[in-house]
Structures are given as C-alpha cells and as structure tokens.
Design an enzyme around this catalytic site. Structure first.
Site, PDB file in Angstrom:
ATOM      1  CG  HIS A 156      45.097  37.568  41.913  1.00  0.00           C
ATOM      2  ND1 HIS A 156      45.809  36.541  41.326  1.00  0.00           N
ATOM      3  CD2 HIS A 156      43.838  37.100  42.056  1.00  0.00           C
ATOM      4  CE1 HIS A 156      45.005  35.514  41.104  1.00  0.00           C
ATOM      5  NE2 HIS A 156      43.798  35.821  41.541  1.00  0.00           N
ATOM      6  CG  ASP A 211      41.523  28.370  41.659  1.00  0.00           C
ATOM      7  OD1 ASP A 211      41.809  29.209  42.539  1.00  0.00           O
ATOM      8  OD2 ASP A 211      40.790  28.620  40.690  1.00  0.00           O
ATOM      9  CG  ASN A 235      37.883  33.262  45.962  1.00  0.00           C
ATOM     10  OD1 ASN A 235      37.194  32.577  45.216  1.00  0.00           O
ATOM     11  ND2 ASN A 235      39.025  32.823  46.461  1.00  0.00           N
ATOM     12  NE  ARG A 236      35.799  30.333  42.004  1.00  0.00           N
ATOM     13  CZ  ARG A 236      37.126  30.460  41.950  1.00  0.00           C
ATOM     14  NH1 ARG A 236      37.783  31.087  42.935  1.00  0.00           N
ATOM     15  NH2 ARG A 236      37.812  29.986  40.929  1.00  0.00           N
ATOM     16  CD  GLN A 281      41.260  30.308  46.309  1.00  0.00           C
ATOM     17  OE1 GLN A 281      40.631  30.353  47.371  1.00  0.00           O
ATOM     18  NE2 GLN A 281      40.809  29.657  45.252  1.00  0.00           N
ATOM     19  CE1 TYR A 337      48.283  33.380  38.837  1.00  0.00           C
ATOM     20  CE2 TYR A 337      48.062  35.758  39.040  1.00  0.00           C
ATOM     21  CZ  TYR A 337      47.515  34.524  38.766  1.00  0.00           C
ATOM     22  OH  TYR A 337      46.193  34.435  38.402  1.00  0.00           O
ATOM     23  CD  GLU A 397      44.229  34.654  44.876  1.00  0.00           C
ATOM     24  OE1 GLU A 397      43.133  35.249  44.800  1.00  0.00           O
ATOM     25  OE2 GLU A 397      44.485  33.611  44.247  1.00  0.00           O
ATOM     26  CG  HIS A 449      39.001  38.273  41.692  1.00  0.00           C
ATOM     27  ND1 HIS A 449      39.108  37.689  42.937  1.00  0.00           N
ATOM     28  CD2 HIS A 449      39.858  37.578  40.883  1.00  0.00           C
ATOM     29  CE1 HIS A 449      39.989  36.708  42.896  1.00  0.00           C
ATOM     30  NE2 HIS A 449      40.454  36.611  41.662  1.00  0.00           N
TER      31      HIS A 449
END
Length: 350
Positions: free
Chosen positions: A176, A248, A80-81, A285, A178, A314, A106
C-alpha cells in the site's frame, strides 16, 4: 548492500528495525519490520539527484494508525474490501473483522500493523515472514506469508509474495505504498501523469463495494488508457466516484492470464522520474488519498501524509472477488502448494 538499523519503538515498546538496500548507483530502499513495509525509496531524477518517492513517517508508531492510510505497508490476508464482513469458501462461511462501515477493509489490518520477522537477507534483497494461525481474523488455515523485496542496479523494486497453508484458503496480498515522484513536500500527486492499461473497471455501489458488474472506461473521467494528469478530471462527477474523494477504484487489466504485464505508468514531467508498475494479477486499485485529512501534519521530509499527496497503485485480485469468483478472475491457495504473485516498480528518468 543491506544495512540494518533501529527505526524506533511502538507504544508497547516493541522494537521496529529498518533494512536498507543500496544498489550500485546509490539509489536505495528502506524497509521496516512493521508490516514488512516500504519506509523510503530514493531514486534519481534526470540530473541524477536522489529523492524519496514514497510517503510515510519518521516515527513507526504513526504507521499503526489506520486513518493514515496504510502507508507503504503489506496488506493481507485479503486486500481491499469484503462485503458484509463474511464470505463462503468451499461451502463454509467465514466471518472477518467489520472494521469499515458494514464491511471488512484490508482484513482488519493485522498484517499491516504488526511486526514481521526477517528470515533472510542478501546483497540486494530482504525476505520478511509472518505466520497467521488458523481462524486468525476469521480466515481459514495455518497460513504463512513471505514477502521478498529485491532492489536491482536498474532501479527495479521487485516484490515477491509467497503463501503456504495447510488447507485450501484465500489470499490477495498487496503493498500500500503511496508514490509522489516529485520529492517536493509541497506538491500533490494531481500534477503527475498516469496511464493504466485497462478498458474496464469494477462497478461499485454507494459504499464503493463491487456489484459483480464491469463498466466501460472509454470516454469517462476514469479513463487513463492515454496518459494524462491525475488532477485533470479527478473532481468530475461519475457514478463510481464519491464527491470530494476522487479516484479509489479497481481497474481491470487487459491481461488476465496471470503472467507479468505492465499495469500502469506514473510520470512526473518536471523531474523526469517515471515509474512503471508490473504485476501478474488481473487488477490494480488507483487511490489518491482522498480519504486522508487535508490537515494532517505527520510525515517525512518529502511532505506530510495528507489529502492527495500520493497515488497508491495496489496490484490485486478484483475487490470482493470472494463474492464474485464466478465472474472475476481469481486463484485460491491450495493446501501444501506455494501460492505466488509478483509486483515490480520499475524506475527511470527521462
């Protein structure tokens, strides 16, 4: 049973291999050495028909494009950030790649977009390993991460992350993938039902960077405490949602004691497939591919990787916990001590 095959090569001719774990029911997961990622995952519907429930590509080179959304790949050192692409840890400032806006996403992607070595395989597991030298991408400590995937006869995909470093440092690994449980290449994830066991979320600013505050979910379009369709409210305006992108966001799970808990349940009613997500981390997430292009064509038989085709769930420490460790539940790596975390994706059909 584990079988190894050649997946293909990257642009620099690096060979990428696949490892397929098949259980006694015939369900199977295929893992790739690139990013220690999940390349496919075939589980049955209520009639026993297998379908691939993760998005991805038939060409390993496609996985190295960050615009395609880190499909199925491991993320490290810190998922993440990270605000301003820097943080202070143990009184020392570290600078990380500014690969998204004015922040780090990431960790710059190195763990995801490079090959890992396979350290061990068994009847139902594969263990990947990657060494990251001190100050790689700005992170401190000589750092080794192992990711062990086990696929059981009960259709549980268990991911065990282990980190060992020679000095105190930070880690926040995730996968990650989907998910689209339909197996239908034409279907988005908006018709799937989702439940998330959370009452709070991390508030964010206009760049979706955490502010350090927590918000109440009850009564908002982000509330999944009761299962409902992902697409039901995804386009409703809300302060933590960017118009046209949809979910998100980080959800703050109810248990924060670092023990295994059910975090989320994803269901596809037509096929009967259900996936339960378990984690010992305090956050998850939800991202539904809102930043992916509607025009992408690359993908596999189960559909193109594009806008809202899958839901990433996530498991993680809250985003940017490095700037909010006084408020957010987080643990760090101690020198010479194994740091471990576990995520499970449990599949069934109803």
């Amino acid at each position: 049973m584990v079988e190894k095959t050649l997946f293909g090569t990257l642009a620099d001719s690096t060979q990428i291999d696949l490892y397929r774990i098949t259980n006694k029911r015939g369900a199977f997961v295929t893992l790739q050495t690139l990013g220690a990622g999940i390349q496919s995952l075939y589980v049955p519907d209520r009639n026993g028909v297998l379908a691939d429930v993760v998005l991805g590509f038939d060409n390993p080179q496609d996985y190295t494009n960050p615009d395609y959304g880190y499909q199925g790949l491991v993320v490290g050192r810190w998922a993440n950030r990270i605000r301003d692409a820097k943080f202070t840890f143990n009184a020392k400032e570290y600078s990380t790649p500014m690969n998204q806006g004015q922040w780090t996403l990431h960790s710059g992607g190195r763990f995801s977009f490079t090959p890992w070595e396979v350290e061990q395989t068994g009847d139902d597991f594969v263990t990947f390993k990657r060494f990251s030298p001190d100050m790689e991408d700005g992170f401190g400590g000589n750092f080794t991460m192992w990711v062990k995937y086990t696929f059981t006869d009960d259709n549980i995909l268990r991911i065990e992350y282990t980190v060992l470093a020679d000095e105190d440092t930070v880690a926040n690994p995730t996968n990650h993938a989907y998910f689209n449980l339909s197996g239908n290449p034409e279907e988005t994830v908006e018709g799937h039902y989702l439940k998330i066991n959370a009452d709070l979320f991390t508030e964010t600013d206009d760049d979706q960077l955490t502010t350090g505050e927590l918000g109440e979910l009850k009564g908002t379009m982000m509330d999944f405490s009761v299962s409902h369709k992902i697409g039901e409210k995804i386009d409703e305006p809300f302060r933590a949602i960017i118009d046209g992108i949809g979910y998100d966001n980080n959800y703050c799970l109810r248990q924060k004691d670092f023990t295994l808990q059910q975090a989320a349940v994803l269901e596809h009613k037509e096929s009967g497939r259900k996936m339960e997500v378990y984690t010992d981390l305090p956050g998850i997430q939800l991202y539904c591919g809102g930043w992916l292009s509607k025009d992408y064509t690359a993908g596999k038989e189960n559909g193109a990787v594009k806008y809202r085709r899958g839901a990433a769930l996530e498991t993680q420490f809250y985003p940017d916990s490095l700037h909010h460790s006084d408020k957010f539940p987080v643990k760090f790596v101690k020198a010479g001590e194994p740091f471990k975390t576990v995520t499970e994706f449990r599949f069934s059909a109803e």
